[in-house]
Design a protein around this motif. Structure first.
Motif, short mmCIF file in Angstrom:
data_model
loop_
_atom_site.label_atom_id
_atom_site.label_comp_id
_atom_site.label_asym_id
_atom_site.label_seq_id
_atom_site.Cartn_x
_atom_site.Cartn_y
_atom_site.Cartn_z
N LYS A 30 0.82 -1.20 0.00
CA LYS A 30 0.00 0.00 0.00
C LYS A 30 0.86 1.27 0.00
N GLY A 31 2.06 1.19 0.48
CA GLY A 31 2.95 2.35 0.52
C GLY A 31 4.09 2.16 -0.45
N THR A 32 5.31 2.27 0.05
CA THR A 32 6.50 2.10 -0.76
C THR A 32 6.60 0.68 -1.28
N ASN A 33 6.86 0.56 -2.57
CA ASN A 33 7.02 -0.76 -3.20
C ASN A 33 8.50 -0.99 -3.44
N THR A 34 9.03 -2.06 -2.86
CA THR A 34 10.46 -2.36 -2.99
C THR A 34 10.82 -2.97 -4.34
N GLY A 35 9.80 -3.39 -5.11
CA GLY A 35 10.06 -4.04 -6.38
C GLY A 35 10.31 -5.54 -6.24
N VAL A 36 10.16 -6.04 -5.02
CA VAL A 36 10.38 -7.46 -4.75
C VAL A 36 9.02 -8.16 -4.67
N ALA A 37 8.97 -9.40 -5.14
CA ALA A 37 7.75 -10.21 -5.03
C ALA A 37 8.11 -11.59 -4.50
N VAL A 38 7.20 -12.17 -3.73
CA VAL A 38 7.38 -13.50 -3.17
C VAL A 38 6.15 -14.33 -3.50
N VAL A 39 6.35 -15.53 -4.04
CA VAL A 39 5.25 -16.44 -4.31
C VAL A 39 5.06 -17.31 -3.07
N VAL A 40 3.83 -17.36 -2.56
CA VAL A 40 3.53 -18.08 -1.32
C VAL A 40 2.67 -19.30 -1.65
N PHE A 41 3.14 -20.47 -1.25
CA PHE A 41 2.41 -21.73 -1.40
C PHE A 41 2.02 -22.20 0.00
N PRO A 42 0.75 -22.07 0.41
CA PRO A 42 0.35 -22.53 1.74
C PRO A 42 0.60 -24.03 1.90
N GLY A 43 0.86 -24.43 3.12
CA GLY A 43 1.11 -25.83 3.41
C GLY A 43 -0.09 -26.70 3.16
N GLY A 44 0.17 -27.89 2.69
CA GLY A 44 -0.89 -28.85 2.42
C GLY A 44 -0.78 -29.36 0.99
N GLY A 45 -1.90 -29.65 0.40
CA GLY A 45 -1.95 -30.15 -0.96
C GLY A 45 -3.39 -30.12 -1.43
N TYR A 46 -3.75 -31.02 -2.33
CA TYR A 46 -5.12 -31.05 -2.84
C TYR A 46 -6.14 -31.22 -1.71
N TRP A 61 1.58 -9.58 5.64
CA TRP A 61 2.80 -9.16 6.32
C TRP A 61 3.82 -8.65 5.31
N LEU A 62 4.00 -9.39 4.21
CA LEU A 62 4.92 -8.97 3.16
C LEU A 62 4.52 -7.61 2.60
N ALA A 63 3.24 -7.44 2.28
CA ALA A 63 2.74 -6.19 1.70
C ALA A 63 2.97 -5.02 2.64
N SER A 64 2.86 -5.26 3.94
CA SER A 64 3.07 -4.19 4.91
C SER A 64 4.53 -3.74 4.95
N ARG A 65 5.41 -4.53 4.36
CA ARG A 65 6.84 -4.21 4.31
C ARG A 65 7.32 -3.85 2.90
N GLY A 66 6.37 -3.56 2.01
CA GLY A 66 6.72 -3.10 0.68
C GLY A 66 7.01 -4.21 -0.32
N ILE A 67 6.65 -5.43 0.02
CA ILE A 67 6.91 -6.58 -0.82
C ILE A 67 5.59 -7.13 -1.36
N THR A 68 5.53 -7.39 -2.65
CA THR A 68 4.33 -7.96 -3.24
C THR A 68 4.26 -9.45 -2.90
N GLY A 69 3.12 -9.88 -2.37
CA GLY A 69 2.91 -11.29 -2.07
C GLY A 69 1.97 -11.88 -3.11
N VAL A 70 2.31 -13.03 -3.66
CA VAL A 70 1.46 -13.71 -4.62
C VAL A 70 1.06 -15.04 -4.01
N LEU A 71 -0.22 -15.16 -3.67
CA LEU A 71 -0.73 -16.36 -3.00
C LEU A 71 -1.32 -17.32 -4.02
N LEU A 72 -0.79 -18.54 -4.05
CA LEU A 72 -1.31 -19.57 -4.94
C LEU A 72 -2.17 -20.54 -4.14
#
Length: 73
Positions: A30-46, A61-72
């Protein structure tokens, strides 16, 4: 399908079960964007994904620190 199950660290967690249509949700800073992104895979499976404790909370949490989070799911 989403279910609430046992407590983890004293609070309930949300599980997503039987995922048959994957999704990708982007959590942009929402604020400063660091230009970094992290892909997040929650634990588990099908069968079961711990979507909040190991997914949405991490991305927020990542977004609050300027990091784009991508949740799959």
């Amino acid at each position: 399908m989403t279910t609430k199950t046992n407590l983890v660290a004293g609070k309930p967690w949300v599980a997503v079960v039987n995922v048959s249509q994957p999704t990708m949700t982007v959590y942009s800073p929402k604020g400063t964007n660091t230009g970094v992104a992290v892909v997040v895979f929650p634990g588990g499976g099908y069968k079961v994904l711990a979507i909040d404790l190991e997914g949405t909370e991490i991305c927020e949490w990542l977004a609050s620190r300027g990091i784009t989070g991508v949740l799959l799911k």
